[in-house]
Design an enzyme around this catalytic site. Structure first.
Site, mmCIF file in Angstrom:
data_model
loop_
_atom_site.group_PDB
_atom_site.id
_atom_site.type_symbol
_atom_site.label_atom_id
_atom_site.label_comp_id
_atom_site.label_asym_id
_atom_site.label_seq_id
_atom_site.Cartn_x
_atom_site.Cartn_y
_atom_site.Cartn_z
ATOM 1 N N HIS A 26 4.252 1.352 -8.161
ATOM 2 C CA HIS A 26 3.256 0.287 -7.993
ATOM 3 C C HIS A 26 2.280 0.283 -9.180
ATOM 4 O O HIS A 26 1.937 -0.777 -9.717
ATOM 5 C CB HIS A 26 2.427 0.503 -6.726
ATOM 6 N N LEU B 96 0.442 3.623 -2.229
ATOM 7 C CA LEU B 96 0.871 3.381 -3.606
ATOM 8 C C LEU B 96 1.397 4.632 -4.305
ATOM 9 O O LEU B 96 0.927 5.739 -4.073
ATOM 10 C CB LEU B 96 -0.301 2.803 -4.405
ATOM 11 N N HIS B 97 2.369 4.391 -5.158
ATOM 12 C CA HIS B 97 2.933 5.460 -5.991
ATOM 13 C C HIS B 97 2.993 4.952 -7.431
ATOM 14 O O HIS B 97 2.579 3.820 -7.728
ATOM 15 C CB HIS B 97 4.311 5.882 -5.469
ATOM 16 N N GLU B 98 3.554 5.783 -8.284
ATOM 17 C CA GLU B 98 3.580 5.470 -9.712
ATOM 18 C C GLU B 98 4.343 4.162 -9.997
ATOM 19 O O GLU B 98 4.030 3.482 -10.969
ATOM 20 C CB GLU B 98 4.204 6.669 -10.433
ATOM 21 N N SER C 223 7.574 3.957 -0.984
ATOM 22 C CA SER C 223 6.652 4.448 0.051
ATOM 23 C C SER C 223 7.445 5.078 1.190
ATOM 24 O O SER C 223 6.977 6.000 1.852
ATOM 25 C CB SER C 223 5.802 3.292 0.590
ATOM 26 N N GLY D 32 0.807 -1.218 0.000
ATOM 27 C CA GLY D 32 0.000 0.000 0.000
ATOM 28 C C GLY D 32 0.839 1.266 0.000
ATOM 29 O O GLY D 32 2.038 1.246 -0.230
HETATM 30 P P1 AMP Z 1 5.991 -2.599 -1.611
HETATM 31 O O1 AMP Z 1 4.647 -1.943 -1.479
HETATM 32 O O2 AMP Z 1 7.139 -1.702 -1.243
HETATM 33 O O3 AMP Z 1 6.043 -3.947 -0.959
HETATM 34 O O4 AMP Z 1 6.184 -2.867 -3.160
HETATM 35 C C1 AMP Z 1 5.269 -3.626 -3.891
HETATM 36 C C2 AMP Z 1 5.833 -3.909 -5.257
HETATM 37 O O5 AMP Z 1 6.102 -2.671 -5.933
HETATM 38 C C3 AMP Z 1 7.152 -4.686 -5.203
HETATM 39 O O6 AMP Z 1 7.170 -5.634 -6.254
HETATM 40 C C4 AMP Z 1 8.170 -3.586 -5.429
HETATM 41 O O7 AMP Z 1 9.385 -4.064 -5.987
HETATM 42 C C5 AMP Z 1 7.437 -2.694 -6.404
HETATM 43 N N1 AMP Z 1 7.986 -1.336 -6.420
HETATM 44 C C6 AMP Z 1 8.270 -0.551 -5.342
HETATM 45 N N2 AMP Z 1 8.821 0.611 -5.752
HETATM 46 C C7 AMP Z 1 8.892 0.561 -7.101
HETATM 47 C C8 AMP Z 1 9.389 1.460 -8.116
HETATM 48 N N3 AMP Z 1 9.914 2.636 -7.810
HETATM 49 N N4 AMP Z 1 9.295 1.073 -9.404
HETATM 50 C C9 AMP Z 1 8.758 -0.139 -9.742
HETATM 51 N N5 AMP Z 1 8.286 -1.022 -8.844
HETATM 52 C C10 AMP Z 1 8.360 -0.675 -7.538
#
Ligand code: AMP
Length: 281
Positions: free
Chosen positions: A37, A33-35, A186, A31
């Site tokens: 995700h 979330l950003h661009e 995040s 969660g």
């Molecule tokens: P998280 O919410 O941090 O567990 O991330 C969820 C998914 O988003 C994971 O597969 C991360 O590797 C991916 N993710 C996080 N940051 C980025 C980013 N800047 N660019 C691409 N994918 C990302």
């Protein structure tokens, strides 16, 4: 768009989708979330008929001194963003249901989890592999998308998927960055103005390494020395957890940068821990 909070309901829906012949895509997240995700949701949509995005701040992947309690959350904003990215289903399970009091079954990947993040965060990957295996079992995806941003995580989870025989196509999406190169995360929310300005040191060091390799300087010892100089020059208070050069698939350390070598690093800036990586050749 559907928001589902119960495991039984999610299981029923994924079974029905599969029996209707719909190809299911899965994007697991914690969660806020950003661009980055959302790019994974869009990528999943290109490979699947219906995309399930999960939001679960997984307590078992946080160490006892880590930021579980203050991890940022914005469920309403997340649901809106997933809808705007075209996601059809959001699964938001509760920790109580995922980890009932008598929970005692864990999924672990051996040697790939001993180095890099696993060395600094010894219990982290056990939590990651266990939650992702549970999400695979509940959501029954045909394809799953993870981000290159968490490079070691993607290698570990690809191995788990393969070793446990999940019939799931494993896709890794590229890292989405701010204009100055900082990888979206995040945890960037924790950075104050000074730390945000200094946070560029990770990407700057990685790009320096890439330039050096392109110029024919391929000894990791020499490249690492230059990267350390770039980091301390950009962010005087930075503490480097590690800079590592490894094979992209096996995580075997490399002395010389050849095809398939990825540089990963973890840096602490004013109490905030950031990671990044770049394939150098
Ligand atoms: P998280 O919410 O941090 O567990 O991330 C969820 C998914 O988003 C994971 O597969 C991360 O590797 C991916 N993710 C996080 N940051 C980025 C980013 N800047 N660019 C691409 N994918 C990302």
């Amino acid at each position: 768009m559907r928001v589902i909070r119960s495991v039984a309901q999610m299981q029923r829906l994924s079974r029905r989708l599969a029996s209707d012949g719909r190809k299911i895509g899965l994007v697991p997240t914690m969660g806020y979330l950003h661009e980055g995700h959302l790019s994974l949701v869009r990528l999943a949509k290109r490979h699947a008929d219906v995309v399930i995005t999960t939001i679960f701040v997984n307590p078992t992947q946080f160490g006892p001194t880590e930021d579980l309690k203050r991890y940022p959350r914005d469920e309403k904003g997340d649901i809106r963003k997933i809808r705007s990215a075209g996601g059809e289903i959001v699964f938001i399970p509760t920790a109580k249901e995922i980890y009932p009091p008598d929970f005692q079954t864990w999924v672990e990947v051996d040697s790939l989890t001993n180095s890099l993040e696993g060395e600094v965060r010894p219990t982290h990957f056990k939590g990651v592999t266990t939650i992702v295996a549970k999400l695979f079992n509940i959501c029954r995806p045909d394809i799953v998308v993870f981000g290159q941003k968490d490079f070691q995580q993607s290698v570990v989870l690809a191995k788990m998927t393969d070793d446990l025989g999940y019939p799931i196509k494993f896709i890794v999406g590229p890292t989405v960055r701010e204009r100055d190169g900082l990888a979206l995360s995040s945890r960037n929310k924790y950075l104050n103005a000074r730390a945000r300005a200094e946070a560029i040191c990770l990407y700057r060091a990685l790009v320096t390494a890439q330039f050096m390799v392109q110029a024919g300087l391929t000894k990791t010892r020499i490249v690492e020395r230059e990267m350390r100089a770039v980091i301390s020059g950009t962010a005087p208070s930075a503490k480097i957890d590690y800079i590592a050069f490894t094979d992209a698939a096996t995580l075997t350390p490399a002395k010389v940068i050849r095809k398939g070598v990825v540089c990963s690093l973890a840096v602490r800036l004013h109490g905030v821990r950031l990671i990044d990586n770049l394939r150098l050749a």
